[in-house]
Design an enzyme around this catalytic site. Sequence first.
Site, PDB file in Angstrom:
ATOM      1  N   LYS A 159     -13.566   6.745   1.704  1.00 26.10           N
ATOM      2  CA  LYS A 159     -14.053   6.995   3.071  1.00 26.10           C
ATOM      3  C   LYS A 159     -12.880   7.218   4.046  1.00 26.10           C
ATOM      4  O   LYS A 159     -12.498   6.345   4.828  1.00 26.10           O
ATOM      5  CB  LYS A 159     -14.945   5.826   3.502  1.00 26.10           C
ATOM      6  CG  LYS A 159     -15.892   6.169   4.639  1.00 26.10           C
ATOM      7  CD  LYS A 159     -16.927   5.077   4.811  1.00 26.10           C
ATOM      8  CE  LYS A 159     -17.553   5.072   6.181  1.00 26.10           C
ATOM      9  NZ  LYS A 159     -18.289   6.255   6.544  1.00 26.10           N
TER      10      LYS A 159
HETATM   11  N1  PMP Z   1     -22.323   9.494   3.083  1.00 29.05           N
HETATM   12  C1  PMP Z   1     -21.339   9.556   3.997  1.00 29.05           C
HETATM   13  C2  PMP Z   1     -20.455  10.747   4.026  1.00 29.05           C
HETATM   14  C3  PMP Z   1     -21.159   8.514   4.924  1.00 29.05           C
HETATM   15  O1  PMP Z   1     -20.198   8.582   5.842  1.00 29.05           O
HETATM   16  C4  PMP Z   1     -22.041   7.413   4.897  1.00 29.05           C
HETATM   17  C5  PMP Z   1     -21.886   6.306   5.906  1.00 29.05           C
HETATM   18  N2  PMP Z   1     -20.915   5.381   5.514  1.00 29.05           N
HETATM   19  C6  PMP Z   1     -23.037   7.376   3.909  1.00 29.05           C
HETATM   20  C7  PMP Z   1     -23.162   8.435   3.030  1.00 29.05           C
HETATM   21  C8  PMP Z   1     -23.942   6.193   3.794  1.00 29.05           C
HETATM   22  O2  PMP Z   1     -23.180   5.091   3.317  1.00 29.05           O
HETATM   23  P1  PMP Z   1     -23.587   3.599   3.667  1.00 29.05           P
HETATM   24  O3  PMP Z   1     -24.978   3.432   3.208  1.00 29.05           O
HETATM   25  O4  PMP Z   1     -22.643   2.777   2.869  1.00 29.05           O
HETATM   26  O5  PMP Z   1     -23.437   3.432   5.138  1.00 29.05           O
END
Ligand code: PMP
Length: 303
Positions: free
Chosen positions: A152
Amino acid sequence: MFTEQSKFVWMNGKIVEYDQATVHVTARTYLGVFEGIKAYPCGGILKSNITLFRLKEHLRRLYNSAKVYRLNMKYSERELTDATIETIRANEYRTCTYVQPRVWPAGLATSVAIVATPVKPILGTDEFERPHKYRVVSWRRIPPDALPPDAKCFANYANSQLGTIEAREAGCDGPIFLDQRGLVSESSGSCIMMVKGGRLITPPLTASILESITRDTLLTLAGELDLETEVRDVTRVEMYGMDEVFVCGTYMEVTPVTEIDGITIGDGKVGTMTRRLANYYADVVVAKIEKHIDWLTPVYEED
Ligand code: PMP
């Protein structure tokens, strides 16, 4: 994501005023990594006004992202857990709160900041009920052999932003990205889940997605609701024919998608399965489900 300015930010070991939380103009902040975490008002089983949802898993992912970019984490996961709690407490937030720990290179070391802001939840509101139009955008999701979507990093969000711009300019709420193979990947800041014939279907990690904690949560909850789950590739045309589609993520929670590329999904209303999963998720995050209390970290233990 940050709808209002907070009073205090945790930065490099201490709480500072919002305006004091600055970095130098030459800082390569785009090479940093981050997390987005939510804290929800507590429904009663735990003695805390609000609790952070799956904080441990979010911090684990932050450390994994940092490893990829060789960022030296100068704080332990325990210290960042305490710092996240301290940030919310310093601001005295007692309603739904969105928190972002951010880490970026600072010479050979790293700088760490934690920013928090109150947000409106989506579950149980008009935002959940209203129609949402999505669009398959011309930008492909970043391929894992160029810029890994499962780490991320801030840089990934340039790709998300291009898709969002295209979708919004076409009058839609959000983008749906295909991966480099032309198969369904994810949205911007959220993963995609679909329902067909009573089964919950979502693309695999190899479809250029972030390993979403909400996706993992919903796959677990679906099992508890006796729904069959399938993690597999989905084509664009197959997606059009799904009974239900929704996006999921910490910020987006469960947001129903009622139209894609001008094609109505199912009957164009919030689907039955989507609603069941959303309601269960809503109960879990506010500490109403005893068996998932381990997913919650109290912010104000003394209350
Ligand atoms: N895909 C992306 C590109 C994201 O930035 C996020 C948000 N973190 C998600 C999916 C969803 O992830 P999460 O459920 O861990 O927030």
